[in-house]
Scaffold this active site. Sequence first.
Site, short mmCIF file in Angstrom:
data_model
loop_
_atom_site.label_atom_id
_atom_site.label_comp_id
_atom_site.label_asym_id
_atom_site.label_seq_id
_atom_site.Cartn_x
_atom_site.Cartn_y
_atom_site.Cartn_z
N ILE A 1 87.00 22.98 74.92
CA ILE A 1 86.78 24.41 74.71
C ILE A 1 85.56 24.63 73.81
O ILE A 1 84.71 25.48 74.10
CB ILE A 1 88.04 25.09 74.15
CG1 ILE A 1 89.16 25.04 75.20
CG2 ILE A 1 87.74 26.54 73.74
CD1 ILE A 1 90.52 25.49 74.70
N TYR B 1 78.01 18.14 66.98
CA TYR B 1 76.68 18.71 67.22
C TYR B 1 75.64 17.61 67.44
O TYR B 1 74.75 17.75 68.28
CB TYR B 1 76.26 19.61 66.06
CG TYR B 1 77.00 20.92 66.00
CD1 TYR B 1 77.07 21.76 67.10
CD2 TYR B 1 77.61 21.34 64.83
CE1 TYR B 1 77.74 22.98 67.04
CE2 TYR B 1 78.28 22.56 64.75
CZ TYR B 1 78.34 23.36 65.86
OH TYR B 1 78.99 24.56 65.79
#
Length: 171
Positions: free
Chosen positions: A104, A139
């Site tokens: 998600i 990230y």
Amino acid sequence: MNFAIRRATKADCKAVYTLVKELAVHENMLQQVTLSYEEFERDGFGQNPWFESLVAEVPEENTSKEGCIIVGLALYFYTYCTWKGRSVFLEDLYVMPEFRGCAIGKGLLSTVAKVAIEQQCVQMKFNVTDQDIRTRAFYAAKGAQVCSFMDNWHTQHLDAKNLRKLANEAP
């Protein structure tokens, strides 16, 4: 797990505001949330919004609630870099703990990248706390680079190449 990502509407404001506060709890910074719900609604869902947001929702079979529920959000706004051009700043990316590990977060991030590319942005910036090693790794796996560090926050960015690559992965 089945999930859908869509732009948040004014009807989603309460859920988005709740997730923003959950993120503040997760970062041990709830005391810094001084913005009222009314101000948040005005600034994000009023006549001239200062930010945009996406929500991730899952169908009721994955929850104890009836209907689809919002389990994640990406809140962002546009900035300008005089050296690079149009940019997007990702203020918040959050997925409820019980829904993490289901792609998600990646879906939300990829969708923000897709929106940024559609808006001709050349980079995405965001901040990550020094203590949040898992998020920094998330990230970094997408190509993010640290561009500065101050007061226990890493400012990171995705350049145009990695932004386009991420946008192509949008659900």
